[in-house]
Design a protein around this motif. Structure first.
Motif, PDB file in Angstrom:
ATOM      1  N   MET A  75       0.814  -1.208   0.000  1.00 55.55           N
ATOM      2  CA  MET A  75       0.000   0.000   0.000  1.00 55.55           C
ATOM      3  C   MET A  75       0.852   1.265   0.000  1.00 55.55           C
ATOM      4  SD  MET A  75      -3.128  -1.162   2.534  1.00 55.55           S
ATOM      5  CE  MET A  75      -3.910   0.464   2.446  1.00 55.55           C
ATOM      6  N   LEU A  76       2.033   1.200   0.596  1.00 55.74           N
ATOM      7  CA  LEU A  76       2.928   2.360   0.543  1.00 55.74           C
ATOM      8  C   LEU A  76       3.349   2.663  -0.893  1.00 55.74           C
ATOM      9  CD1 LEU A  76       5.232   1.815   3.655  1.00 55.74           C
ATOM     10  CD2 LEU A  76       3.613   3.694   3.285  1.00 55.74           C
ATOM     11  N   GLY A  77       3.505   1.609  -1.700  1.00 54.80           N
ATOM     12  CA  GLY A  77       3.936   1.808  -3.080  1.00 54.80           C
ATOM     13  C   GLY A  77       2.811   1.981  -4.073  1.00 54.80           C
ATOM     14  N   MET A  78       1.617   1.450  -3.735  1.00 53.17           N
ATOM     15  CA  MET A  78       0.520   1.454  -4.696  1.00 53.17           C
ATOM     16  C   MET A  78      -0.657   2.324  -4.284  1.00 53.17           C
ATOM     17  SD  MET A  78       0.378  -2.634  -5.542  1.00 53.17           S
ATOM     18  CE  MET A  78       1.888  -3.594  -5.662  1.00 53.17           C
ATOM     19  N   GLY A  79      -0.690   2.742  -3.040  1.00 53.07           N
ATOM     20  CA  GLY A  79      -1.810   3.535  -2.563  1.00 53.07           C
ATOM     21  C   GLY A  79      -2.979   2.657  -2.159  1.00 53.07           C
ATOM     22  N   TRP A  80      -4.181   3.223  -2.218  1.00 53.34           N
ATOM     23  CA  TRP A  80      -5.372   2.483  -1.824  1.00 53.34           C
ATOM     24  C   TRP A  80      -6.543   2.932  -2.680  1.00 53.34           C
ATOM     25  CZ3 TRP A  80      -2.575   5.816   1.284  1.00 53.34           C
ATOM     26  CH2 TRP A  80      -3.136   7.090   1.481  1.00 53.34           C
ATOM     27  N   PHE A  81      -7.617   2.172  -2.620  1.00 57.88           N
ATOM     28  CA  PHE A  81      -8.804   2.502  -3.410  1.00 57.88           C
ATOM     29  C   PHE A  81      -9.516   3.700  -2.785  1.00 57.88           C
ATOM     30  CE2 PHE A  81      -8.383  -2.142  -4.127  1.00 57.88           C
ATOM     31  CZ  PHE A  81      -8.193  -2.104  -5.500  1.00 57.88           C
ATOM     32  N   ASP A  82      -9.872   4.673  -3.618  1.00 56.35           N
ATOM     33  CA  ASP A  82     -10.641   5.807  -3.111  1.00 56.35           C
ATOM     34  C   ASP A  82     -12.087   5.782  -3.572  1.00 56.35           C
ATOM     35  OD1 ASP A  82     -10.500   6.526  -5.751  1.00 56.35           O
ATOM     36  OD2 ASP A  82      -9.126   8.199  -5.448  1.00 56.35           O
ATOM     37  N   SER A  83     -12.443   4.761  -4.387  1.00 55.72           N
ATOM     38  CA  SER A  83     -13.830   4.603  -4.803  1.00 55.72           C
ATOM     39  C   SER A  83     -14.048   3.185  -5.280  1.00 55.72           C
ATOM     40  CB  SER A  83     -14.181   5.592  -5.922  1.00 55.72           C
ATOM     41  OG  SER A  83     -13.407   5.320  -7.087  1.00 55.72           O
ATOM     42  N   VAL A  84     -15.307   2.788  -5.343  1.00 59.76           N
ATOM     43  CA  VAL A  84     -15.658   1.474  -5.857  1.00 59.76           C
ATOM     44  C   VAL A  84     -16.956   1.600  -6.637  1.00 59.76           C
ATOM     45  CG1 VAL A  84     -16.855   0.863  -3.702  1.00 59.76           C
ATOM     46  CG2 VAL A  84     -16.140  -0.942  -5.296  1.00 59.76           C
ATOM     47  N   THR A  85     -17.001   0.938  -7.783  1.00 58.48           N
ATOM     48  CA  THR A  85     -18.219   0.913  -8.585  1.00 58.48           C
ATOM     49  C   THR A  85     -19.049  -0.300  -8.185  1.00 58.48           C
ATOM     50  OG1 THR A  85     -17.166   1.995 -10.466  1.00 58.48           O
ATOM     51  CG2 THR A  85     -19.171   0.754 -10.910  1.00 58.48           C
ATOM     52  N   ILE A  86     -20.291  -0.075  -7.821  1.00 57.61           N
ATOM     53  CA  ILE A  86     -21.222  -1.156  -7.524  1.00 57.61           C
ATOM     54  C   ILE A  86     -22.296  -1.127  -8.604  1.00 57.61           C
ATOM     55  CG2 ILE A  86     -22.846  -2.128  -5.856  1.00 57.61           C
ATOM     56  CD1 ILE A  86     -21.263  -0.779  -3.657  1.00 57.61           C
ATOM     57  N   PRO A  87     -22.347  -2.156  -9.459  1.00 51.26           N
ATOM     58  CA  PRO A  87     -23.345  -2.153 -10.531  1.00 51.26           C
ATOM     59  C   PRO A  87     -24.749  -1.880  -9.989  1.00 51.26           C
ATOM     60  CG  PRO A  87     -21.838  -4.000 -10.793  1.00 51.26           C
ATOM     61  CD  PRO A  87     -21.522  -3.381  -9.456  1.00 51.26           C
ATOM     62  N   VAL A  88     -25.502  -1.147 -10.746  1.00 52.85           N
ATOM     63  CA  VAL A  88     -26.868  -0.718 -10.422  1.00 52.85           C
ATOM     64  C   VAL A  88     -26.855   0.505  -9.506  1.00 52.85           C
ATOM     65  CG1 VAL A  88     -29.129  -1.350  -9.478  1.00 52.85           C
ATOM     66  CG2 VAL A  88     -27.757  -3.077 -10.691  1.00 52.85           C
ATOM     67  N   PHE A  89     -25.920   0.548  -8.526  1.00 47.94           N
ATOM     68  CA  PHE A  89     -25.904   1.627  -7.539  1.00 47.94           C
ATOM     69  C   PHE A  89     -24.913   2.741  -7.882  1.00 47.94           C
ATOM     70  CE2 PHE A  89     -27.502  -2.070  -5.244  1.00 47.94           C
ATOM     71  CZ  PHE A  89     -28.655  -1.547  -4.676  1.00 47.94           C
ATOM     72  N   GLY A  90     -23.993   2.503  -8.818  1.00 42.95           N
ATOM     73  CA  GLY A  90     -23.066   3.549  -9.229  1.00 42.95           C
ATOM     74  C   GLY A  90     -21.759   3.539  -8.452  1.00 42.95           C
ATOM     75  N   VAL A  91     -21.057   4.679  -8.503  1.00 47.86           N
ATOM     76  CA  VAL A  91     -19.738   4.810  -7.882  1.00 47.86           C
ATOM     77  C   VAL A  91     -19.901   5.321  -6.451  1.00 47.86           C
ATOM     78  CG1 VAL A  91     -17.494   5.949  -8.002  1.00 47.86           C
ATOM     79  CG2 VAL A  91     -18.654   5.258 -10.116  1.00 47.86           C
ATOM     80  N   TRP A  92     -19.247   4.657  -5.523  1.00 46.49           N
ATOM     81  CA  TRP A  92     -19.243   5.076  -4.123  1.00 46.49           C
ATOM     82  C   TRP A  92     -17.852   5.565  -3.767  1.00 46.49           C
ATOM     83  CZ3 TRP A  92     -22.554   1.786  -0.280  1.00 46.49           C
ATOM     84  CH2 TRP A  92     -23.845   1.639  -0.789  1.00 46.49           C
ATOM     85  N   ARG A  93     -17.768   6.791  -3.268  1.00 46.64           N
ATOM     86  CA  ARG A  93     -16.496   7.342  -2.814  1.00 46.64           C
ATOM     87  C   ARG A  93     -16.166   6.804  -1.432  1.00 46.64           C
ATOM     88  NH1 ARG A  93     -14.035   8.838  -7.329  1.00 46.64           N
ATOM     89  NH2 ARG A  93     -15.563   9.820  -8.721  1.00 46.64           N
ATOM     90  N   LEU A  94     -14.936   6.365  -1.256  1.00 46.54           N
ATOM     91  CA  LEU A  94     -14.541   5.739   0.000  1.00 46.54           C
ATOM     92  C   LEU A  94     -13.827   6.687   0.952  1.00 46.54           C
ATOM     93  CD1 LEU A  94     -13.193   2.358  -1.447  1.00 46.54           C
ATOM     94  CD2 LEU A  94     -15.453   2.821  -0.496  1.00 46.54           C
ATOM     95  N   GLY A  95     -13.161   7.703   0.396  1.00 47.58           N
ATOM     96  CA  GLY A  95     -12.406   8.607   1.249  1.00 47.58           C
ATOM     97  C   GLY A  95     -11.332   7.858   2.025  1.00 47.58           C
ATOM     98  N   TRP A  96     -11.181   8.237   3.304  1.00 45.66           N
ATOM     99  CA  TRP A  96     -10.171   7.585   4.138  1.00 45.66           C
ATOM    100  C   TRP A  96     -10.551   6.152   4.490  1.00 45.66           C
ATOM    101  CZ3 TRP A  96      -5.498   9.382   4.335  1.00 45.66           C
ATOM    102  CH2 TRP A  96      -5.279  10.742   4.156  1.00 45.66           C
ATOM    103  N   PHE A  97     -11.837   5.807   4.345  1.00 50.90           N
ATOM    104  CA  PHE A  97     -12.230   4.418   4.575  1.00 50.90           C
ATOM    105  C   PHE A  97     -11.584   3.484   3.559  1.00 50.90           C
ATOM    106  CE2 PHE A  97     -15.818   6.624   6.646  1.00 50.90           C
ATOM    107  CZ  PHE A  97     -15.775   5.986   7.884  1.00 50.90           C
ATOM    108  N   GLY A  98     -11.070   4.072   2.470  1.00 52.78           N
ATOM    109  CA  GLY A  98     -10.395   3.254   1.474  1.00 52.78           C
ATOM    110  C   GLY A  98      -9.157   2.562   2.014  1.00 52.78           C
ATOM    111  N   ILE A  99      -8.531   3.139   3.047  1.00 53.11           N
ATOM    112  CA  ILE A  99      -7.312   2.534   3.599  1.00 53.11           C
ATOM    113  C   ILE A  99      -7.625   1.198   4.263  1.00 53.11           C
ATOM    114  CG2 ILE A  99      -5.434   2.807   5.254  1.00 53.11           C
ATOM    115  CD1 ILE A  99      -5.537   5.810   4.689  1.00 53.11           C
ATOM    116  N   PRO A 100      -8.523   1.138   5.260  1.00 51.23           N
ATOM    117  CA  PRO A 100      -8.828  -0.181   5.846  1.00 51.23           C
ATOM    118  C   PRO A 100      -9.495  -1.131   4.867  1.00 51.23           C
ATOM    119  CG  PRO A 100     -10.307   1.493   6.719  1.00 51.23           C
ATOM    120  CD  PRO A 100      -9.245   2.222   5.966  1.00 51.23           C
ATOM    121  N   ILE A 101     -10.303  -0.601   3.934  1.00 56.99           N
ATOM    122  CA  ILE A 101     -10.956  -1.472   2.956  1.00 56.99           C
ATOM    123  C   ILE A 101      -9.916  -2.128   2.051  1.00 56.99           C
ATOM    124  CG2 ILE A 101     -12.408  -1.453   0.880  1.00 56.99           C
ATOM    125  CD1 ILE A 101     -14.191   0.576   2.342  1.00 56.99           C
TER     126      ILE A 101
END
Length: 345
Positions: A113-139
């Motif tokens: 994660m130090l070299g690649m970062g973390w996810f800041d959003s996730v696409t859920i089909p039907v529901f669209g894109v959800w922004r994760l913010g700092w929750f992206g780190i534990p996720i």
């Protein structure tokens, strides 16, 4: 891409020869998987053959770094992947406890994660894109840790883990070569393409030795490494965007569903979730009389299905969204009911 007709078969042959050599060493040093009441094999079988896959994939990352420059992604993948593979090899040789494995896995994931970062959003089909913010780190941390161990849990019958790696690797290679945008890697991130292609070719060479009846097992050295690789391919592809995380889930949906539901069910019953058992869906299908070959082929086909749906979504055919979100889990439920009906009384 003009090198493909040469590179893919060359990697497959190298993997085949590497696994043959590892098998001889494992037999000589008694690195064997001994059958017990929960095993799907009946005779002691060499393990650790997946080391050939690890060596070739790490070599591909290093060659890419030499040719294109050692980016943070290349370095993070190489270092973290090597740590996990070394840990897995030690587990194959001397069976480490979870108290030893998990801290080292945490370290490897932190490096990644130090070299690649973390996810800041996730696409859920039907529901669209959800922004994760700092929750992206534990996720992201939980995503990598979960796949590392899920892939290890699912390496339980001949041809399954290697076959799914072949299908998933080809799926990711197709995704990363079909699109030019940052969401998919494409021309902007050929690292994903070459890593995925190497996984697929090396897994094919390994499968020649591992297809039922297996002459050697993959071992933790490769099952944990492959789980890690498939966890970070979407992270490297997406530049922390959302669609690629969905693709990573859709391609490995059978392993994620089987390992995840089984883990939660056993935890709810207060069982030791790290103890060996035979309650995964693939194990129950075999117990119900389906041959390991057919079960492995089924999971390989379903992996290709997930990859095909991902390709369709990436090409803008978003009508496949409901099938990704609801159809795939329904297939798993149907297979679970089928396995329950065939269970010995």
């Amino acid at each position: 891409m003009t090198l493909l007709p040469i590179v893919f078969p060359a990697l497959t042959v190298l993997a085949y020869l590497g696994v043959a050599w590892i098998r001889r060493v494992a037999l000589r040093r008694a690195i064997l998987d001994h059958p017990n009441e929960r095993s799907s094999h009946s005779v002691p079988t060499p393990r650790g053959g997946g080391l050939a896959i690890v060596v070739l994939v790490i070599a591909a990352a290093l060659v890419y770094g030499i040719v294109n420059g050692f980016t943070r992604q290349v370095l993070a993948f190489t270092v973290a992947g090597t740590i996990l593979a070394a840990l897995g090899w030690q587990d194959d040789v001397r069976s480490l406890s979870p108290k030893v494995r998990f801290p080292i896995q945490f370290l490897a994931i932190a490096v990644a994660m130090l070299g690649m970062g973390w996810f800041d959003s996730v696409t859920i089909p039907v529901f669209g894109v959800w922004r994760l913010g700092w929750f992206g780190i534990p996720i992201t941390f939980a995503w990598i840790l979960g796949l590392v161990n899920a892939y290890n849990f699912m390496d339980g019958i001949d041809g399954l883990a290697g076959g799914v790696a072949l299908a998933a690797g080809l799926g990711w290679a197709a995704l990363s070569s079909s699109f030019g945008g940052s969401e998919f890697g494409g021309r902007e991130n050929p690292l994903v393409f070459w890593l995925a292609l190497t996984v697929a070719a090396a897994s094919l060479g390994f499968l020649v030795h591992n297809w039922p009846p297996a002459r050697i097992f993959m071992g933790d050295v490769a099952s944990t490494f492959l789980g890690f690789t498939f966890a970070v391919l979407p992270l490297m592809s997406a530049h922390r965007g959302g669609d690629a995380l969905m693709f990573g889930t859709a391609i490995l949906w059978t392993f994620i569903m089987d390992a995840g539901v089984t883990f939660l069910r056993r935890a709810a019953k207060r069982e030791n979730v790290f103890a060996a058992h035979r309650t995964h869906l693939y194990q129950r299908l075999v117990i119900g009389g389906i041959s390991p070959e057919r079960v492995s082929l089924l999971f390989i086909a379903l992996t290709f299905l997930g990859a095909g749906l991902s390709l369709a979504w990436g090409r803008g055919i978003h009508t496949v969204g409901p099938f990704i979100l609801f159809g795939l889990p329904l297939i798993w439920v149907g297979l679970s009911l089928f396995a329950a009906r065939r269970a010995p009384k």
